[in-house]
Design a protein around this motif. Structure first.
Motif, PDB file in Angstrom:
ATOM      1  N   UNK A  40       0.849  -1.192   0.000  1.00  0.00           N
ATOM      2  CA  UNK A  40       0.000   0.000   0.000  1.00  0.00           C
ATOM      3  C   UNK A  40       0.884   1.242   0.000  1.00  0.00           C
ATOM      4  N   UNK A  41       1.440   1.544  -1.166  1.00  0.00           N
ATOM      5  CA  UNK A  41       2.339   2.685  -1.275  1.00  0.00           C
ATOM      6  C   UNK A  41       1.672   4.003  -0.961  1.00  0.00           C
ATOM      7  N   UNK A  42       0.417   4.177  -1.385  1.00  0.00           N
ATOM      8  CA  UNK A  42      -0.294   5.424  -1.105  1.00  0.00           C
ATOM      9  C   UNK A  42      -0.472   5.610   0.397  1.00  0.00           C
ATOM     10  N   UNK A  43      -0.826   4.538   1.096  1.00  0.00           N
ATOM     11  CA  UNK A  43      -0.973   4.605   2.541  1.00  0.00           C
ATOM     12  C   UNK A  43       0.338   4.917   3.234  1.00  0.00           C
ATOM     13  N   UNK A  44       1.422   4.291   2.770  1.00  0.00           N
ATOM     14  CA  UNK A  44       2.742   4.542   3.351  1.00  0.00           C
ATOM     15  C   UNK A  44       3.150   5.994   3.132  1.00  0.00           C
ATOM     16  N   UNK A  45       2.973   6.493   1.924  1.00  0.00           N
ATOM     17  CA  UNK A  45       3.394   7.862   1.610  1.00  0.00           C
ATOM     18  C   UNK A  45       2.564   8.896   2.353  1.00  0.00           C
ATOM     19  N   UNK A  46       1.318   8.566   2.664  1.00  0.00           N
ATOM     20  CA  UNK A  46       0.473   9.486   3.426  1.00  0.00           C
ATOM     21  C   UNK A  46       1.030   9.710   4.826  1.00  0.00           C
ATOM     22  N   UNK A  47       1.821   8.774   5.333  1.00  0.00           N
ATOM     23  CA  UNK A  47       2.410   8.900   6.665  1.00  0.00           C
ATOM     24  C   UNK A  47       3.778   9.551   6.677  1.00  0.00           C
ATOM     25  N   UNK A  48       4.243  10.034   5.530  1.00  0.00           N
ATOM     26  CA  UNK A  48       5.547  10.695   5.439  1.00  0.00           C
ATOM     27  C   UNK A  48       5.383  12.216   5.466  1.00  0.00           C
ATOM     28  N   UNK A  49       6.388  12.916   5.991  1.00  0.00           N
ATOM     29  CA  UNK A  49       6.398  14.370   5.829  1.00  0.00           C
ATOM     30  C   UNK A  49       6.546  14.647   4.329  1.00  0.00           C
ATOM     31  N   UNK A  50       6.018  15.762   3.834  1.00  0.00           N
ATOM     32  CA  UNK A  50       6.048  16.021   2.393  1.00  0.00           C
ATOM     33  C   UNK A  50       7.437  15.933   1.751  1.00  0.00           C
ATOM     34  N   UNK A  51       8.463  16.435   2.413  1.00  0.00           N
ATOM     35  CA  UNK A  51       9.800  16.396   1.800  1.00  0.00           C
ATOM     36  C   UNK A  51      10.331  14.973   1.672  1.00  0.00           C
ATOM     37  N   UNK A  52       9.957  14.082   2.596  1.00  0.00           N
ATOM     38  CA  UNK A  52      10.373  12.679   2.489  1.00  0.00           C
ATOM     39  C   UNK A  52       9.644  12.016   1.326  1.00  0.00           C
ATOM     40  N   UNK A  53       8.348  12.294   1.181  1.00  0.00           N
ATOM     41  CA  UNK A  53       7.591  11.734   0.055  1.00  0.00           C
ATOM     42  C   UNK A  53       8.163  12.239  -1.267  1.00  0.00           C
ATOM     43  N   UNK A  54       8.489  13.520  -1.339  1.00  0.00           N
ATOM     44  CA  UNK A  54       9.047  14.096  -2.567  1.00  0.00           C
ATOM     45  C   UNK A  54      10.410  13.507  -2.900  1.00  0.00           C
ATOM     46  N   UNK A  55      11.168  13.133  -1.872  1.00  0.00           N
ATOM     47  CA  UNK A  55      12.508  12.574  -2.137  1.00  0.00           C
ATOM     48  C   UNK A  55      12.428  11.242  -2.876  1.00  0.00           C
ATOM     49  N   UNK A  56      11.290  10.565  -2.775  1.00  0.00           N
ATOM     50  CA  UNK A  56      11.116   9.283  -3.458  1.00  0.00           C
ATOM     51  C   UNK A  56      10.597   9.446  -4.884  1.00  0.00           C
ATOM     52  N   UNK A  57      10.084  10.621  -5.214  1.00  0.00           N
ATOM     53  CA  UNK A  57       9.529  10.876  -6.538  1.00  0.00           C
ATOM     54  C   UNK A  57      10.659  11.231  -7.498  1.00  0.00           C
TER      55      UNK A  57
END
Length: 126
Positions: A40-57
């Motif tokens: 559940x990548x969407x669920x995992x990314x929802x629990x990240x601070x925005x900059x951490x989520x962006x670092x994976x994009x």
């Protein structure tokens, strides 16, 4: 005597608050790792601070696609350690760093391993 008792009660209340916050941080950390582990990548990314989520994009791939590829694993967590608006939770052999976010916690770095004399190496980071 009353001053000593008052000090003990204040210290106990603060310790209880820190334990609750550590438990909340640990729950947030394990929720992100469990989501990633079950795909559940969407669920995992929802629990990240925005900059951490962006670092994976990267290269047109979304956070949701990338986080499941990292092989993050959930498991038993320690009670967590809280320092103001930051926390560290150990989950298995990995360490997760979190920030207080609104009325909860979000993951700033995950899949982190200590390195002798150097900063942690993290698969997810801000």
């Amino acid at each position: 005597m009353r001053a000593v008792l008052a000090s003990v009660l204040v210290a106990a209340a603060l310790a209880g608050c820190a334990q609750r916050q550590g438990g909340r941080a640990a729950a947030a950390a394990t929720a992100v790792l469990a989501s990633a582990q079950r795909g559940d990548g969407a669920g995992a990314c929802a629990g990240l601070v925005p900059s951490a989520a962006q670092s994976l994009e990267t290269e047109g791939r979304s956070c949701a696609e990338e986080i499941v590829k990292l092989g993050l694993r959930s498991g038993p967590a320690d009670g967590g350690e809280v320092w103001g608006d930051a926390a560290r939770v150990r989950v298995g052999a990995d360490t997760v760093f979190l920030f207080r976010w609104g009325d909860g916690w979000k993951v700033a770095a995950a899949g982190c391993r200590p390195r002798a004399g150097r900063p942690y190496e993290c698969r997810v980071r801000t």
